[in-house]
Design an enzyme around this catalytic site. Structure first.
Site, PDB file in Angstrom:
ATOM      1  N   GLU A 109      -0.955   2.309   6.972  1.00 34.92           N
ATOM      2  CA  GLU A 109       0.122   2.444   5.809  1.00 34.92           C
ATOM      3  C   GLU A 109       0.851   1.151   5.755  1.00 34.92           C
ATOM      4  O   GLU A 109       1.747   0.990   6.523  1.00 34.92           O
ATOM      5  CB  GLU A 109       0.923   3.741   6.112  1.00 34.92           C
ATOM      6  CG  GLU A 109       1.158   4.633   5.316  1.00 34.92           C
ATOM      7  CD  GLU A 109       2.464   5.623   5.668  1.00 34.92           C
ATOM      8  OE1 GLU A 109       3.448   5.342   5.381  1.00 34.92           O
ATOM      9  OE2 GLU A 109       1.973   6.658   6.284  1.00 34.92           O
ATOM     10  N   ASP A 144      14.169   6.390   4.058  1.00 34.61           N
ATOM     11  CA  ASP A 144      13.998   5.829   5.297  1.00 34.61           C
ATOM     12  C   ASP A 144      15.498   5.548   6.395  1.00 34.61           C
ATOM     13  O   ASP A 144      16.428   5.594   5.627  1.00 34.61           O
ATOM     14  CB  ASP A 144      13.474   4.413   5.270  1.00 34.61           C
ATOM     15  CG  ASP A 144      11.851   4.714   4.933  1.00 34.61           C
ATOM     16  OD1 ASP A 144      11.309   5.447   5.523  1.00 34.61           O
ATOM     17  OD2 ASP A 144      11.540   4.039   3.737  1.00 34.61           O
TER      18      ASP A 144
END
Lengths: 393, 260
Positions: B49, B60
Site C-alpha cells: 500500500e 492517521d
C-alpha cells in the site's frame, strides 16, 4: 430546503469521513432531529439564551457611522452576547443537545480561543467534562483565552502537528472523536465539517437572523437591502443570512480575510481565491496547492484564518445568492479604528473586515439603502495585538 | 480478475494469510522507498500500500502523520508517487495500491488520476475519507480498468450498511479493528473484532484484511483464522525510523505467523 437528505447544498457539503465516523454522524443526525423539536429542549435552550447568554442582542442604528458612510447602517450586536461573540449561540445549543443525547464529554477545536471559551462556558454551565484542542502557535498568540478556558474547568491540549493552527486543531479533535465517540460529543465551532454539522451550527446561529428580521421590521417597517458579515468558516454570516434566504430583495455580502493581499500567499480568502475540494469532511471551496495539499493561511484576525469555508457559502456563491469579497489586514484595521472612534464600540478584528468593506465600497450603496452588519464579536481580545502591530506597546 | 483478487486466490490455495504493508512514498527518501519495497517483497509482503502523503491525514495517528509531513517536506508530490509506481512495475511482482485522501485525487482530476494509475501498474485505491455513498463513479472507472476500490468496514458499521458495502466491495475489504486512528496498540478488543468478522463472513466470502493497531505477532495469532490478511503500517514505519533491519525483521516475523 437545504441541505438535502445527503447533507448536500447543491453539489457542496456531504460526509467525507472515515467509515468509523459514519455511525456517530448518523447517531448525531438522528439525535439532533429528534431532540431539537421537543418542548423540553426548546424551553431549555430559549431560557438559557435569554437568561444566561443575554439574548436577544440589540439591533443598533449606528447613526454616526451612517452619516460617515452616507447610508443607513444597523449593527447586530453579537458583541454583547455572553462571552463577547456569537459563538455562544452554537455552543449552548450543542452542549445541551449532547447532554440530552447522554454524552458525558465535550471536545472542541479553537483558533483564537473564542469558540474554545464559549464551549468551556457551556460545558461548565451544563456540568460536562471539556477538552479543547488548540494549535501550539495559536496557544502562544492567545494566552489570555487559554487561561480563561482553564478557569472554566476545561483542559486545553496543545496541537503540535501540521501547521499547528486551527486546521490542525480540527484534525486533532476529529481524531479524538473517532476514538471516543461513544462517550463524547464534538462541538464544531463553525458551519463546516461533515453533515449534519453545517446544518446544526447554522440552525443554532440562525437566531441572529431571526431576531434581526423582527427588529428591523419594528424599526424600519421593511426588510433591509443588504446583509453584510465576515466569513471565516462562516457561522455568523450564515446565521444572519439564512433566515432571509427566500427574500430575494435582501442581498448578502460575505467578507473574507484578504491578509497581506490576494496576490500573495498570505491570506485566507477561500471563496475568492480557493478552488473546490474536500477538507474536514465536507466538499466546498478550499485553499490548496496544485496537488491538493491544504495551504497555510494568514489573516490579522485568527477567527478568519482558515483554509476552508462552510459548504452552504460555497452554494450561495455558486448560485449567486451571495457575493463574496475580501478585505486586507490594513483595511480591516481601518474599520476597527473607525467604528471605535465614531460609535464608541471596539469591534473584534473579524467583523472589522466587514466594516472595512463598507468604508472602501461606500459608493456602491444608495442613500436610502438599509444595511445590516453583523458585529460578531467585541474587540477586547484584539486590543493588545493591534497595539503591538501599531507600535503602541 | 484483478491482480489483488488473484493474489488472494493464490494465498487461499496455499492456505496462507496475506501480509499487506503500508508505507509512505518518499519516506525516508525517494531512493530509499524503492529499495525498501523490494526488500519487503523479498521478505514475504504480499501486497504493498503506497501512501501518497496528504497535509491533513485525519484517519492517521502520530507515526503516519510524521512520515507524511516528512515526505511532503522531501518534495514528494502525486506525480512523484506515479513515477515511483512506474519504476516498481519492473522491480516487483506483487500488487501495489495507492492509499491517499480524497482531496489529492479530486484535485488531480479523477479521470487523469485513474489513467495515471493504469499507466503505472497500480492495482487499486484506498481512500479512507471517500465514503461508500460517494464512491460509485470512481469505483466503476477503476473496475473498468481492472483495478479495485477498497472499501472499509468497522465494528461499528450497522448491518444494513455492511451488506451494501460487501455487495459492491471488491479486491478485499479493509476491516478497521478499532475506534480510532492508525497506530500500534498494545491490545485490541478481540471479542468485538471477532464477533464483527464472523458477521461479515456470514454475509460474504470476499477477502477481508484487518488493519489499525497491529503491533505484535501475538495479536496476529489470535485474529488470523478470522481474516484473509493483515495490514501493517505504523508499527513497521516506527521501526523503520529507528533501524531498517529491525523493520524487515518485523515483516518476516509477521509473515511467518500468517503462513501456517
Amino acid at each position: 430546503m437545504f441541505p438535502d437528505k445527503k447533507g448536500k447544498f447543491g453539489i457542496f457539503g456531504g460526509r467525507f469521513v472515515p467509515e468509523t465516523l459514519i455511525a456517530p454522524l448518523e447517531e448525531l443526525e438522528k439525535g439532533y432531529k429528534e431532540i431539537v423539536k421537543t418542548k423540553e429542549f426548546k424551553e431549555k435552550l430559549n431560557n438559557l439564551l435569554k437568561e444566561y447568554a443575554g439574548r436577544p442582542t440589540p439591533l443598533y442604528f449606528a447613526e454616526n457611522l451612517s452619516k460617515y458612510l452616507g447610508f443607513k447602517v444597523y449593527l447586530k450586536r453579537e458583541d454583547l452576547a455572553f462571552t463577547g461573540a456569537h459563538k455562544i449561540n452554537n455552543t449552548i445549543g450543542q452542549v445541551l443537545l449532547a447532554k440530552m443525547m447522554g454524552k458525558k464529554r465535550i471536545i472542541a477545536e479553537t483558533g483564537a480561543g473564542q469558540h474554545g471559551v464559549a464551549t468551556a462556558t457551556a460545558s461548565a454551565l451544563l456540568n460536562m467534562e471539556c477538552v479543547v484542542y488548540m494549535g501550539e502557535i495559536d496557544l502562544e498568540r492567545q494566552k489570555l483565552n487559554v487561561y480563561r478556558m482553564k478557569l472554566l474547568g476545561a483542559k486545553v491540549v496543545p496541537v503540535t502537528s501540521g501547521s499547528k493552527t486551527l486546521k490542525d486543531a480540527i484534525n486533532e479533535a476529529m481524531r479524538d472523536w473517532i476514538t471516543n465517540f461513544e462517550t463524547t460529543h464534538y462541538v464544531i465551532g463553525s458551519v463546516v465539517g461533515p453533515h449534519p454539522y453545517p446544518l446544526i451550527v447554522r440552525n443554532f446561529q440562525s437566531v441572529i437572523g431571526k431576531e434581526t428580521k423582527k427588529q428591523i421590521i419594528e424599526k424600519e417597517k421593511r426588510l433591509p437591502d443588504y446583509l453584510i458579515a465576515c466569513v471565516g468558516g462562516g457561522s455568523n454570516s450564515i446565521g444572519l443570512f439564512y433566515p432571509f434566504y427566500k427574500y430575494k430583495s435582501v442581498k448578502f455580502i460575505g467578507v473574507e480575510g484578504g491578509g497581506q493581499g490576494l496576490n500573495t500567499d498570505k491570506h485566507s480568502a477561500t471563496l475568492t481565491k480557493g478552488e473546490k475540494g474536500i477538507l474536514h469532511g465536507s466538499f466546498s471551496y478550499v485553499l490548496q496547492d496544485n496537488y491538493g495539499q491544504i495551504k497555510i493561511t494568514h489573516s490579522i484576525s485568527a477567527g478568519l484564518d482558515y483554509p476552508g469555508v462552510g459548504p452552504e457559502h460555497a452554494f450561495y456563491k455558486e448560485t449567486g445568492r451571495a457575493e463574496y469579497f475580501s478585505v486586507d489586514d490594513k483595511t480591516a484595521l481601518k474599520g476597527f479604528h473607525i467604528l471605535s472612534e465614531l460609535e464608541g464600540i471596539i469591534p473584534a478584528l473579524e467583523p472589522s473586515h466587514a466594516i472595512g468593506y463598507l468604508i472602501e465600497n461606500k459608493d456602491r450603496f444608495k442613500k436610502d439603502d438599509i444595511v445590516v452588519l453583523c458585529l460578531s464579536g467585541r474587540g477586547d481580545k484584539d486590543v493588545l495585538e493591534v497595539a503591538r502591530i501599531e507600535g503602541e506597546l | 480478475m484483478t491482480k489483488i483478487e488473484k493474489k488472494f486466490k493464490e494465498l487461499k490455495n496455499k492456505k496462507e494469510k496475506g501480509l499487506i504493508l503500508y508505507l509512505t512514498v518518499g519516506f525516508p527518501s525517494i531512493d530509499k522507498s524503492i529499495e525498501i519495497i523490494k526488500n519487503c517483497e523479498k521478505n514475504g509482503v504480499d501486497i504493498i500500500e503506497l501512501g501518497i502523503p496528504f497535509s491533513d491525514p485525519i484517519a492517521d495517528g502520530p507515526i503516519i502523520q510524521h512520515t507524511s509531513s516528512e515526505a511532503l517536506k522531501n518534495g514528494i508530490t502525486t506525480d512523484t508517487c506515479f513515477q515511483i509506481a512506474n519504476e516498481l512495475k519492473n522491480e516487483i511482482k506483487i500488487p501495489y495500491l495507492f492509499m491517499t485522501y480524497y482531496n489529492p485525487v479530486y484535485k488531480y482530476g479523477i479521470e487523469k488520476f485513474v489513467e495515471k494509475c493504469v499507466e503505472s501498474g497500480v492495482s487499486g485505491l484506498i481512500i479512507p475519507d471517500l465514503p461508500y455513498e460517494e464512491s460509485f463513479y470512481i469505483r466503476k472507472m477503476l473496475r473498468n480498468n481492472d483495478m479495485n476500490l477498497i472499501y472499509f468496514l468497522t465494528p461499528y458499521t450497522k448491518e444494513e450498511r455492511m451488506k451494501k458495502i460487501l455487495k459492491k466491495g471488491n479486491g478485499f475489504i479493509y476491516f478497521v479493528s478499532l475506534a480510532g486512528v492508525t497506530g500500534p496498540r498494545e491490545s485490541l478488543n478481540l471479542n468485538l473484532i471477532i464477533e464483527s468478522l464472523k458477521k461479515i463472513k456470514k454475509i460474504s466470502d470476499k477477502p477481508v484484511a484487518l488493519g489499525f493497531g497491529i503491533s505484535n505477532k501475538e495479536q496476529i495469532k489470535q485474529i488470523k483464522s478470522y481474516v484473509d490478511g493483515i495490514i501493517v503500517g505504523s508499527s513497521f514505519l516506527q521501526k523503520l525510523i529507528e533501524n531498517e533491519d529491525e523493520a524487515i525483521k518485523l515483516i518476516k516475523e509477521f509473515k511467518e505467523e500468517l503462513s501456517y
